[in-house]
Design a protein around this motif. Structure first.
Motif, mmCIF file in Angstrom:
data_model
loop_
_atom_site.group_PDB
_atom_site.id
_atom_site.type_symbol
_atom_site.label_atom_id
_atom_site.label_comp_id
_atom_site.label_asym_id
_atom_site.label_seq_id
_atom_site.Cartn_x
_atom_site.Cartn_y
_atom_site.Cartn_z
ATOM 1 N N MET A 142 7.979 18.425 -10.366
ATOM 2 C CA MET A 142 7.871 18.218 -11.799
ATOM 3 C C MET A 142 6.436 17.936 -12.216
ATOM 4 O O MET A 142 6.055 18.166 -13.358
ATOM 5 C CB MET A 142 8.773 17.050 -12.225
ATOM 6 N N PHE A 143 5.624 17.431 -11.287
ATOM 7 C CA PHE A 143 4.268 16.996 -11.614
ATOM 8 C C PHE A 143 3.190 17.911 -11.025
ATOM 9 O O PHE A 143 2.029 17.525 -10.950
ATOM 10 C CB PHE A 143 4.053 15.565 -11.106
ATOM 11 N N GLU A 144 3.574 19.107 -10.626
ATOM 12 C CA GLU A 144 2.631 19.996 -9.939
ATOM 13 C C GLU A 144 1.401 20.328 -10.783
ATOM 14 O O GLU A 144 0.295 20.473 -10.262
ATOM 15 C CB GLU A 144 3.339 21.289 -9.526
ATOM 16 N N LYS A 145 1.570 20.459 -12.088
ATOM 17 C CA LYS A 145 0.458 20.857 -12.955
ATOM 18 C C LYS A 145 -0.340 19.665 -13.485
ATOM 19 O O LYS A 145 -1.292 19.858 -14.252
ATOM 20 C CB LYS A 145 0.981 21.676 -14.136
ATOM 21 N N MET A 146 0.030 18.465 -13.095
ATOM 22 C CA MET A 146 -0.661 17.285 -13.600
ATOM 23 C C MET A 146 -1.972 17.068 -12.851
ATOM 24 O O MET A 146 -2.029 17.151 -11.625
ATOM 25 C CB MET A 146 0.235 16.049 -13.461
ATOM 26 N N ASP A 147 -3.029 16.776 -13.596
ATOM 27 C CA ASP A 147 -4.352 16.549 -13.021
ATOM 28 C C ASP A 147 -4.570 15.048 -12.847
ATOM 29 O O ASP A 147 -4.617 14.304 -13.831
ATOM 30 C CB ASP A 147 -5.428 17.150 -13.941
#
Length: 809
Positions: free
Chosen positions: A554-559
């Protein structure tokens, strides 16, 4: 009823993840507990190995035979008496009946003979002690049941300086928060998922920022007191300037803060739409002038649309319009913040009242709180072209495209707000709202300003511990990851199973109640039962949350970067969240919003009208409130009521406008609608007569939906409990409590709402909240309930048994 478990899609506001759907049949109860027998000590080690093996085989055979006998007993009960929600109490009673040779109880009217044994579980002992310590037995239950149930609790729990009020619900929150703290403070290892490491890193970053900045703040104050140490004072000022750089950089990108800048401010450099778009891409969701977000189409909830709504005000609308004491504190708060930012006193004094006047006029353009509760009824769908016709001064295509990140042309809801104010006021107001939103991340000088404002407003005199704030921050941005960690570490599957069975029994009783309803016509009654049959229930947590790798995706695109600052990582996570939400525009609705259950520590439950879904998260299923090891009359008085309350929300003055699929649709005949309005007006009149403090009364219209849910939810919870009694042969008593099971049902409900409020809290929020204070939740719902009056034998006309009663569900 549909029970969902698993994970996949999402919904409006930070949305959740749906799950594979399956139909649940209310099957005979499973055994919820086992008996562990201690092995006696034998001197087998002196015997030959062959003899030892024979003994063990014999012991194993006896154990298997005993298990089969007990299983047959339980199966016989299930087949004989039908399905029920089984707790430790019914399991114990089954053993007692067969071991002691008790006769099977069959007569449902002979309730008194059923309670002849005492519950001996640790949970029962702890709960009994809690109940007893809270009661004020000097007050007659029929005179003031709230004082009877909570009187001693209130005496022993004065409102602390730290909070505007203290309540049982708050104390229930404390244990999960401390458990979360322990999880976050644990060191990560090589087996942990990346998102688990990020969650702990962000918590520690928040804690370290607090420790470091608090040290600098104290040091600077000490340095300032020694006027002769000029070099150290200069060092202190350098530190303060360093902490200002981040916020100054952000504000300068949107055109600067006129009343707080030392530069010559040029109105040509400021455009509110351009500034709003810039803030969005910085990770700051600015709702100062207009709120734009993805929303589920209320007419077709299978898809998201662009929603345009009224702005988010800095204070409550009623406070801005008419509360002079609140305004005084608010003005001082704004002045101090602008001064800390670097503004000059003369300029601040000149501009601050114009900003206040602007926000007051802006508040007049928004809907009163009573209307906001029903704002869903004002939604209109239109194209961008229609919107441009209504508000031609705003380039909507460019503005919305800039916010969303692509060209748009969808139907959307509009609330148009005129912008007839000069740019300087707009710039001041926008900058003020941005700086205020970022105060917690800018060091102690800024953070303390917010603390001082709320302390003054609610007569508080101490600060929330830093770790509590940091747990809250982690929940805000990394809720699903934290929920997954908590479920894997602390949660029992048996609690989820027992709560699920209880919820199903509540749904069954409500269905029977609808079928017997006297004031609805048949057509409306059939549609109501159909809506209930399509209710989705989500209990404790999605099953996929037990899989850490699934949550990590769910958080793969979070920087997130451990080398970045606390503020930078917060803005990065906020930007990720904004992007995730706005990407949903025009996308199918995944149906379930994980954000509704992401705060583990919240002892609360939820109903979503657009999903026709009930959420019962982990935070409310604590052992102090609910346990398989407590008698069912206590579980039904607490969690049974909570489930019933949320179910009723689907049929209250707001939820009734949505059909079984969650679409806004009038499924009521005119005749039934008139009857509904007549019954609900009784609640408005009843609660509007309750006095809070001085001349302040409750707002019965504003709190109508919650009062309907309280009354109806409690009624069906009690009926559901009664329906299970005929399947239980012996109901265990609570140790040391000389009350019937019925009476303890009502006591357990009332003690959920024990609370102690400061007068300032009641004055500011009492009449402006859709949830009435605990005293009136208890008195209001119980004085309408005939079953309660029968349980305590309250005379007609007594305070808790008035002749006129309100009833809907």
């Amino acid at each position: 009823m549909r029970l969902e478990s698993g994970l996949s899609g999402s919904e409006d506001n930070p949305d959740i993840y749906t799950i594979s759907e399956s139909r649940v049949i209310f099957s005979p109860p499973l055994m919820m507990s086992t008996i562990n027998n201690e092995n006696q000590e034998f001197t087998w080690y002196r015997r030959k190995k062959r003899d030892l093996e024979i003994k063990w085989m014999l012991l194993l055979a006896i154990s298997i035979a005993l298990s089969l006998v007990l299983s047959i007993i339980l199966l016989g009960n299930c087949l004989k008496y039908g399905p029920t929600v089984l707790s430790i109490s019914s399991w114990q009673s089954a053993l007692l009946r067969h071991i002691k040779g008790s006769k099977t109880w069959k007569d449902a009217d002979s309730q008194a003979t059923k309670i002849d044994q005492v519950c001996v579980t640790p949970e029962c002992s702890k709960k009994a002690e809690s109940i007893l310590k809270s009661l004020n037995r000097e007050v007659a239950p029929c005179d003031d049941f709230y004082e009877f149930a909570c009187g001693n609790w209130i005496k022993k729990n004065p409102c602390p300086d730290l909070y505007p009020y203290v309540s049982v619900i708050d104390t229930l929150n404390s244990k999960p928060i401390e458990q979360i703290k322990s999880l976050l403070e644990n060191e990560s290892d090589s087996n942990d998922e990346l998102i688990t490491n990020i969650t702990r890193s962000y918590y520690k970053m928040c804690m370290n920022a607090g420790k470091f900045t608090c040290f600098l703040f104290i040091l600077s104050q000490l340095i300032i007191s020694f006027s002769n140490i000029h070099n150290l004072y200069s060092f202190s000022e350098a530190i303060s300037k360093k902490s200002n750089q981040s916020i100054h950089k952000i504000i300068e990108q949107i055109g600067d803060w006129p009343m707080a800048t030392n530069k010559q401010w040029n109105p040509v450099d400021f455009d509110w739409m351009e500034a709003t778009v810039k803030l969005r891409w910085l990770g700051i969701s600015s709702d100062a002038f207009i709120k734009i977000q993805p929303v589920i189409d209320v007419f077709n909830n299978t898809i998201y649309r662009i929603g345009i709504n009224e702005p988010k005000l800095s204070l409550d609308r009623n406070q801005l319009i008419g509360n002079s004491s609140v305004i005084k504190h608010y003005i001082n708060f704004m002045k101090k913040t602008a001064s800390t930012y670097g503004g000059q006193r003369e300029m601040i004094e000149h501009d601050v009242y114009e900003v206040l006047e602007f926000e007051r006029e802006l508040s007049l353009l928004t809907m009163p709180e009573e209307a906001v509760r029903e704002s869903i009824m004002f939604y209109r769908s239109m194209t961008v072209a229609d919107l441009s016709t209504l508000a031609p001064s705003i380039p909507w295509v460019e503005f919305l495209s800039g916010l969303i990140g692509r060209e748009i042309s969808d139907d959307q809801f509009l609330l148009f707000l005129p912008f007839s104010f000069i740019n300087r006021v707009l710039a001041n107001y926008l900058s003020w709202t941005v700086v205020r939103a970022l105060l917690p991340y800018l060091g102690p000088k800024y953070d303390q300003l917010e603390v001082e404002f709320w302390d003054a407003l609610y007569d508080k005199h101490s600060e929330t511990p830093r770790w509590v704030k940091c747990v809250d921050e982690v929940s805000n941005y990394l809720g699903p990851a934290l929920q997954s960690m908590y479920a894997r570490a602390f949660y029992s599957e048996s609690v989820k199973e027992t709560a699920t069975r209880l919820a199903i029994s509540i749904e069954q009783i409500f269905n029977e109640s609808l079928s017997q309803n006297k004031w609805m016509d048949n057509d409306t009654k059939i549609r109501a039962m159909d809506k209930l049959d399509n209710l989705n229930m989500f209990i404790a947590y999605p099953d996929d949350f037990l899989n850490a790798s699934s949550v990590s995706k769910m958080f793969e695109k979070m920087d997130y970067n451990e080398g970045s600052s606390y503020l930078e990582n917060t803005l990065n996570m906020s930007l990720w969240n904004i992007n995730m939400l706005l990407e949903r525009v025009d996308q199918p609705n995944g149906r379930i919003d994980w954000a509704k259950t992401q705060r583990i520590s919240d002892a609360n439950a939820f109903y979503s009208a657009s999903d026709n879904a009930l959420f019962l998260p982990m935070g409310i299923l604590t052992p102090e409130v609910f346990s398989p090891n407590l008698p069912s009359y206590l579980n039904y008085g607490t969690i049974g009521y909570a489930v019933g309350h949320e179910m009723i929300h689907g049929f209250d003055n707001l939820g009734r406008h949505f059909d079984k699929s969650g679409n806004r649709n009038n499924w009521w005949t005119n005749e039934s609608q008139v009857s509904f309005d007549a019954h609900s007006s009784c609640f408005v009149n009843q609660y509007s007569k309750y006095h809070l403090i001085n001349d302040i009364k409750l707002n019965g219209q504003l709190s109508l939906d919650e009062n309907i849910a309280d009354n109806g939810g409690l009624h069906i919870a009690y009926q559901a409990y009664q329906s299970t009694r005929k399947y239980i042969d012996i109901e265990l008593k609570m140790p040391g409590l000389n009350y019937t099971s019925d009476q303890l049902f009502w006591i357990s409900y009332a003690q959920l709402w024990c609370a102690n409020y400061k007068n300032s809290t009641l004055e500011i929020e009492g009449a402006n909240s859709n949830h009435v204070p605990g005293r009136y939740r208890v008195i209001g719902s119980l004085s309408n309930n005939v079953d309660f009056s029968n349980s305590f034998k309250c005379p007609i006309g007594s305070p808790m048994n008035p002749e006129k009663k309100c009833f809907l569900w």
